[in-house]
Design an enzyme around this catalytic site. Structure first.
Site, PDB file in Angstrom:
ATOM      1  N   ASP A 277       0.821  -1.200   0.000  1.00 43.47           N
ATOM      2  CA  ASP A 277       0.000   0.000   0.000  1.00 43.47           C
ATOM      3  C   ASP A 277       0.865   1.264   0.000  1.00 43.47           C
ATOM      4  O   ASP A 277       2.060   1.220   0.299  1.00 43.47           O
ATOM      5  CB  ASP A 277      -0.899  -0.018   1.232  1.00 43.47           C
ATOM      6  CG  ASP A 277      -2.201   0.738   1.047  1.00 43.47           C
ATOM      7  OD1 ASP A 277      -2.347   1.456   0.029  1.00 43.47           O
ATOM      8  OD2 ASP A 277      -3.076   0.617   1.928  1.00 43.47           O
ATOM      9  N   ASP A 329     -10.362   4.067  -1.551  1.00 42.18           N
ATOM     10  CA  ASP A 329     -10.944   3.145  -0.583  1.00 42.18           C
ATOM     11  C   ASP A 329     -12.469   3.207  -0.610  1.00 42.18           C
ATOM     12  O   ASP A 329     -13.061   4.266  -0.817  1.00 42.18           O
ATOM     13  CB  ASP A 329     -10.475   3.486   0.829  1.00 42.18           C
ATOM     14  CG  ASP A 329      -9.061   3.023   1.114  1.00 42.18           C
ATOM     15  OD1 ASP A 329      -8.345   2.646   0.166  1.00 42.18           O
ATOM     16  OD2 ASP A 329      -8.669   3.050   2.297  1.00 42.18           O
TER      17      ASP A 329
END
Length: 429
Positions: A277, A329
């Site tokens: 990430d 997200d």
């Protein structure tokens, strides 16, 4: 930074369209009216952490990174694109009367296609072929993030592993997300909620499943031991704010030995699924250094491991990851809390997932982000439909005990019917 004219297209200001491809996973990617202006960031933090920090954005029109498609007055689709994974020019387009003026700060190839879908899919086929991509079938995943966030514990993993077995959910990978480590950047030490990664991995493996783990290899908290002890590894231009504090970028070249040690430890603990990430931070100084760092991680974890990129520069990552997050997200709310489509929301995640659907089966398996199906998720039926129609990697991220009947049935259906590794038949929808 100099922008040279690449074309001046005659367009229909009322009907023309522009497809603008964003820099990284969380950068908005959309098709807009040619007379409009695309998304503009609201803060410097968003520019650094969600767009392309070294490239300023014009006040009007469009700015794509490496790929822009526009339709002319006759309906033909003009594609302006790079052919390189390391040389990614910014491409601007601005309406001037009935002409769309296209400029770029690097080399782009201008080709003409029947429609936007053909322009995108043919680009994807050629770019992937140059990178030698072979798309692997994606495993199904349970991820800890969207219920437990950074408070996840060993007991939480055990509980959901047992529940997945009890309900016979077809999950291949149990992935521990953020919260297992001492701090972002301090990956060799555990948080006080974890005692042994090897124990967890063994329990997961004993259930017949693979163990996955979240790492942000090119990012560190400003308060981390890594930043304190190795300031020479830090990328100055990647400073940001998250987890309630300042963050710093970690140079993939200067910190290479440390990165090798981290992923050697994780691989030896038994992990063979890696969610990487905040990867954008490793590319701020140098795309070449970013690709070298990502290639070193791939070497250490081995060809049998499955690697998912997130918050990652899209085109520079082709050929180096098995799956890629293609949007921001997800969240329990439909709209982003601050109105910014870069931030967590169903609206932003769905829009990017649909606009980048053509990448699935060409570059990698697209990750639309996790299915969350518990009752408090707003418009959960719509999100499940987006994941089912346009996703590639199927991951779920509810506490299994929190699912109602609809949530359990939907979770089971999507896990039981993941898409194959080939391109989606319906393109962008």
């Amino acid at each position: 930074m100099t922008f040279d004219e690449a074309a001046r297209l005659r367009v229909d200001p009322g009907a023309g369209r522009v497809y603008e491809h964003g820099w990284q996973s969380w950068s908005p990617t959309r098709e807009y009216p040619v007379a409009g202006t695309s998304y503009r960031q609201r803060t410097e933090y968003v520019h650094t952490g969600h767009l392309r920090p070294e490239k300023p954005v014009p006040t009007d029109g469009f700015q794509a990174e490496g790929l822009l498609v526009a339709t002319d007055a006759d309906g033909a689709a003009h594609r302006f694109a790079t052919g390189s994974a390391t040389d990614i020019p910014s491409i601007r387009a601005r309406l001037d009367g009935d002409r769309l003026v296209v400029t770029a700060d690097g080399t782009v190839e201008h080709t003409v296609h029947a429609d936007v879908d053909t322009a995108l899919t043919s680009f994807g086929d050629a770019f992937a072929a140059r990178a030698g991509v072979s798309v692997r079938p994606a495993p199904t995943v349970w991820c800890s993030w969207y219920h437990y966030f950074t408070d996840v514990t060993e007991a939480d993993i055990d509980e959901n592993l047992d529940a997945i077995g009890e309900h016979e959910l077809p999950v291949d990978v149990i992935q521990i997300d953020d919260g297992w480590q001492k701090a972002v950047g301090d990956w060799l030490d555990l948080s006080d909620r974890f005692t042994s990664l090897s124990r967890i991995v063994k329990r997961i493996n004993d259930s017949g499943r693979r163990a996955g783990v979240w790492v942000a290899p090119f990012l560190a908290l400003a308060t981390s031991d890594l930043v304190r002890d190795h300031p020479e590894w830090i990328i100055d231009g990647a400073a940001g704010h998250n987890w309630g504090t300042e963050t710093r970028g970690v140079d993939p070249r200067r910190a290479r030995t440390y990165l090798t040690d981290v992923f050697t430890m994780l691989r030896e603990a038994g992990f063979d699924y890696f969610k990487l990430d905040f990867l954008y931070a490793g590319a701020i100084d140098s795309v070449e250094a970013y690709r070298e760092g990502l290639a070193e991680i791939r070497r250490v974890v081995g060809p049998e491991s499955y690697v998912l990129g997130c918050g990652a520069p899209i085109l520079p990552s082709v050929g180096l990851v098995d799956a890629m997050r293609v949007g921001p997200d997800i969240a329990v709310t439909y709209e982003p809390g601050n109105g910014d489509p870069c931030h967590p929301s169903q609206r932003g995640a769905a829009a990017n997932t649909i606009a980048r659907a053509w990448q699935h089966g060409r570059f990698w398996a697209n990750d639309p982000d996790c299915l969350i199906a518990r009752p408090e998720v707003e418009r959960r039926e719509e999100w499940a439909d987006t994941v089912e129609r346009y996703g590639g990697l199927v991951s779920v991220s509810d506490r299994i005990a929190a699912l109602d009947e609809w949530g359990m049935d939907t979770t089971r259906r999507l896990l039981s019917n993941p898409p194959g590794p080939g391109p989606l038949a319906h393109g962008r929808g």
